[in-house]
Design an enzyme around this catalytic site. Structure first.
Site, PDB file in Angstrom:
ATOM      1  N   HIS A 223       5.975  -2.944  -8.668  1.00 25.94           N
ATOM      2  CA  HIS A 223       5.788  -3.254  -7.264  1.00 25.94           C
ATOM      3  C   HIS A 223       4.805  -4.528  -7.117  1.00 25.94           C
ATOM      4  CE1 HIS A 223       5.735  -3.578  -2.920  1.00 25.94           C
ATOM      5  NE2 HIS A 223       4.291  -3.323  -3.088  1.00 25.94           N
TER       6      HIS A 223
ATOM      7  N   ASP B 233      11.003  -3.041  -1.509  1.00 26.58           N
ATOM      8  CA  ASP B 233      11.483  -4.642  -1.952  1.00 26.58           C
ATOM      9  C   ASP B 233      12.840  -4.543  -2.017  1.00 26.58           C
ATOM     10  OD1 ASP B 233       8.378  -5.263  -2.847  1.00 26.58           O
ATOM     11  OD2 ASP B 233       8.885  -3.383  -3.972  1.00 26.58           O
TER      12      ASP B 233
HETATM   13  P1  NAD Z   1      -5.002   1.012   5.743  1.00 26.82           P
HETATM   14  O1  NAD Z   1      -6.133   0.058   5.062  1.00 26.82           O
HETATM   15  O2  NAD Z   1      -4.619   0.577   7.037  1.00 26.82           O
HETATM   16  O3  NAD Z   1      -4.948   2.634   5.463  1.00 26.82           O
HETATM   17  C1  NAD Z   1      -5.418   2.924   4.295  1.00 26.82           C
HETATM   18  C2  NAD Z   1      -6.057   4.249   4.755  1.00 26.82           C
HETATM   19  O4  NAD Z   1      -6.311   4.801   3.525  1.00 26.82           O
HETATM   20  C3  NAD Z   1      -7.439   3.992   5.596  1.00 26.82           C
HETATM   21  O5  NAD Z   1      -7.259   4.919   6.628  1.00 26.82           O
HETATM   22  C4  NAD Z   1      -8.348   4.664   4.541  1.00 26.82           C
HETATM   23  O6  NAD Z   1      -9.418   5.303   5.378  1.00 26.82           O
HETATM   24  C5  NAD Z   1      -7.666   5.776   3.722  1.00 26.82           C
HETATM   25  N1  NAD Z   1      -8.285   6.241   2.382  1.00 26.82           N
HETATM   26  C6  NAD Z   1      -8.854   5.402   1.507  1.00 26.82           C
HETATM   27  N2  NAD Z   1      -9.283   6.084   0.611  1.00 26.82           N
HETATM   28  C7  NAD Z   1      -8.747   7.214   0.560  1.00 26.82           C
HETATM   29  C8  NAD Z   1      -8.805   8.538  -0.033  1.00 26.82           C
HETATM   30  N3  NAD Z   1      -9.657   8.581  -1.272  1.00 26.82           N
HETATM   31  N4  NAD Z   1      -7.994   9.535   0.455  1.00 26.82           N
HETATM   32  C9  NAD Z   1      -7.607   9.490   1.630  1.00 26.82           C
HETATM   33  N5  NAD Z   1      -7.321   8.330   2.307  1.00 26.82           N
HETATM   34  C10 NAD Z   1      -7.882   7.267   1.909  1.00 26.82           C
HETATM   35  O7  NAD Z   1      -3.786   0.263   4.725  1.00 26.82           O
HETATM   36  P2  NAD Z   1      -2.140   0.618   4.914  1.00 26.82           P
HETATM   37  O8  NAD Z   1      -1.622  -0.748   5.588  1.00 26.82           O
HETATM   38  O9  NAD Z   1      -1.781   1.721   5.766  1.00 26.82           O
HETATM   39  O10 NAD Z   1      -1.552   0.500   3.676  1.00 26.82           O
HETATM   40  C11 NAD Z   1      -1.980   1.569   2.779  1.00 26.82           C
HETATM   41  C12 NAD Z   1      -1.740   1.404   1.508  1.00 26.82           C
HETATM   42  O11 NAD Z   1      -0.116   1.102   1.153  1.00 26.82           O
HETATM   43  C13 NAD Z   1      -2.089   0.026   0.755  1.00 26.82           C
HETATM   44  O12 NAD Z   1      -2.691   0.116  -0.528  1.00 26.82           O
HETATM   45  C14 NAD Z   1      -1.136  -0.855   0.858  1.00 26.82           C
HETATM   46  O13 NAD Z   1      -1.308  -1.890  -0.251  1.00 26.82           O
HETATM   47  C15 NAD Z   1       0.225  -0.082   0.620  1.00 26.82           C
HETATM   48  N6  NAD Z   1       1.464  -0.470   0.739  1.00 26.82           N
HETATM   49  C16 NAD Z   1       2.460  -0.512  -0.189  1.00 26.82           C
HETATM   50  C17 NAD Z   1       3.693  -0.890  -0.001  1.00 26.82           C
HETATM   51  C18 NAD Z   1       4.675  -0.584  -0.867  1.00 26.82           C
HETATM   52  O14 NAD Z   1       5.845  -1.137  -0.778  1.00 26.82           O
HETATM   53  N7  NAD Z   1       4.397   0.059  -1.976  1.00 26.82           N
HETATM   54  C19 NAD Z   1       4.027  -1.390   1.241  1.00 26.82           C
HETATM   55  C20 NAD Z   1       2.773  -1.483   2.279  1.00 26.82           C
HETATM   56  C21 NAD Z   1       1.483  -0.906   1.913  1.00 26.82           C
HETATM   57  C1  LMR Z   2       3.915  -5.200   0.534  1.00 25.70           C
HETATM   58  O1  LMR Z   2       4.628  -5.169  -0.439  1.00 25.70           O
HETATM   59  O2  LMR Z   2       3.977  -5.466   1.641  1.00 25.70           O
HETATM   60  C2  LMR Z   2       2.446  -4.323  -0.027  1.00 25.70           C
HETATM   61  O3  LMR Z   2       2.437  -3.815  -1.078  1.00 25.70           O
HETATM   62  C3  LMR Z   2       1.437  -5.576   0.157  1.00 25.70           C
HETATM   63  C4  LMR Z   2      -0.089  -5.072  -0.014  1.00 25.70           C
HETATM   64  O4  LMR Z   2      -0.782  -5.667  -0.804  1.00 25.70           O
HETATM   65  O5  LMR Z   2      -0.260  -4.062   0.661  1.00 25.70           O
END
Ligand code: NAD
Ligand code: LMR
Length: 343
Positions: free
Chosen positions: A195, A167
């Site tokens: 967030h 962010d």
């Molecule tokens: P994704 O769905 O591509 O990957 C998530 C992975 O987590 C999958 O491979 C899944 O099998 C695995 N998973 C699910 N449960 C699990 C467990 N109990 N133990 C281990 N692994 C597990 O998603 P992504 O795009 O890689 O995003 C991951 C997370 O990050 C999401 O929650 C997304 O919202 C978050 N995110 C946060 C931010 C931030 O700024 N804080 C930014 C982007 C994404």
């Molecule tokens: C982001 O800020 O891009 C992610 O947290 C959005 C999401 O819901 O995975």
């Protein structure tokens, strides 16, 4: 001398959960190439996934091997948190259930994800290295961090972080673009709160080329309007465009977060991290809230503090309160789900 060279040869164990996911794919190669802990520090990767994703993870491992990274000394893949967190010094908790169209409210996302983070907190407490630092990325990351932290009472508050650096980077990019300057000229930009789309990106204390950002921008209406909403909703905008969450920019922000803790923030500057509140700025104690954070720069990520003395006007106070109210509500929901032992 002998000690130095031995220390360099001992890999630092880094656990990445959700390693077969989108963020994992954008992150692992950068860690293995030395972009997280630096060009002299060998790393051991402990990759945690759920069973159905382990075959895909094996493909990622093959690619990691095929990069022949000199610093990558060991790779472990597992669906067992006890194995994944064994002696890890940094735990990057990315793995989570993704938001689906049916999940209309944040409570739906919390309910789907909360059960993941209680057992992971317990496993961290039982198996991680004594100096472990944890950065929670999987959403809702502030609440997930609180849940993991509550399930690991022996790991002190100051070792837990949830990620708001993406962010911050988004906000800096918007300001730089509006001011038509390189993004490196923007400093002192902090994200306050959750967030989520209640977050408060504070441009009023930011600087552009050393000048107060509002003066450099010269458009307060934009700062109060489009700037805020663009940053607050940027994750949704990327999700709508790509069909999946921001992954490369999230991985980049993970590196930025850990490097700020390890290398320090520049004198007079700060970064954004969500940390366990001890009542700073009247934020309720115990919630995991994003603040401006200055870091001295210690290899194990210690030596950070919440920046003191920032004065918010009434509008900013109202916005920060809206976001901390949301954090309190998420804590109440996690408590109702029985996920906060001792709270
Ligand atoms: P994704 O769905 O591509 O990957 C998530 C992975 O987590 C999958 O491979 C899944 O099998 C695995 N998973 C699910 N449960 C699990 C467990 N109990 N133990 C281990 N692994 C597990 O998603 P992504 O795009 O890689 O995003 C991951 C997370 O990050 C999401 O929650 C997304 O919202 C978050 N995110 C946060 C931010 C931030 O700024 N804080 C930014 C982007 C994404
Ligand atoms: C982001 O800020 O891009 C992610 O947290 C959005 C999401 O819901 O995975």
């Amino acid at each position: 001398m002998m000690h130095d060279s031995l220390a360099r040869e001992t890999p630092i164990a880094i656990t990445v959960s959700g390693a077969a996911g989108q963020v994992g794919y954008a992150l692992l190669f950068r860690i293995a190439s030395g972009q997280l802990l630096g060009p002299d520090t060998p790393v051991a990767l402990r990759l945690l996934e759920i069973d159905p994703a382990l075959p895909a993870l094996e493909g990622v491992v093959m690619e990691l091997q095929d990069c022949a990274f000199p610093l990558l000394q060991e790779i472990v893949t597992t669906a067992d948190p006890a194995v994944a967190f064994d002696s890890c010094s940094w735990a990057l908790l990315v793995g989570a259930r993704r938001r689906t169209p049916e999940m209309k409210k944040r409570i739906d996302l919390l309910e789907a994800n909360a059960p993941i983070f209680a057992p992971q907190g317990q496993a961290l407490a039982a198996h991680a290295a004594a100096d472990v630092r944890i950065l929670v990325v999987g959403n809702p990351c502030n609440a997930n961090c609180l849940i993991a932290r509550s399930n690991a009472p022996d790991i002190p508050d100051e070792r837990w972080f949830a990620m708001t650096r993406l962010d911050e980077n988004r906000a800096k990019a918007q300001l730089a673009s509006k001011a038509e300057v390189p993004v490196g000229e923007v400093s002192r930009l902090a994200i306050w709160g959750n967030h989520s789309n209640t977050q408060y990106p504070d441009a009023w204390h930011a600087q552009i080329g050393g000048r107060p950002a509002p003066e450099a921008i010269g458009d307060d209406a934009w700062l109060r309007g489009d700037f805020l909403t663009t940053v607050q909703q940027r994750g949704d905008a990327v999700l709508a465009a790509r069909g999946v969450s921001s992954a490369a920019s999230a991985a980049n922000a993970i590196l930025d977060s850990v490097r700020a803790l390890r290398d320090g923030t520049a004198a007079g500057d700060w970064t954004s991290l969500a940390v366990v509140s001890h009542g700073e700025y009247d934020v309720p104690e115990g919630v995991v809230c994003s603040f401006p954070i200055s870091c001295e720069g210690e290899p194990n990520g210690s030596g950070w503090r919440v920046v003191e003395g920032i004065e918010h006007d009434e509008e900013a106070q109202r916005r920060v309160r809206a976001s901390t109210d949301e954090l309190l509500e998420e804590r109440r929901q996690a408590q109702a789900l029985g996920l906060l032992p001792g709270a």
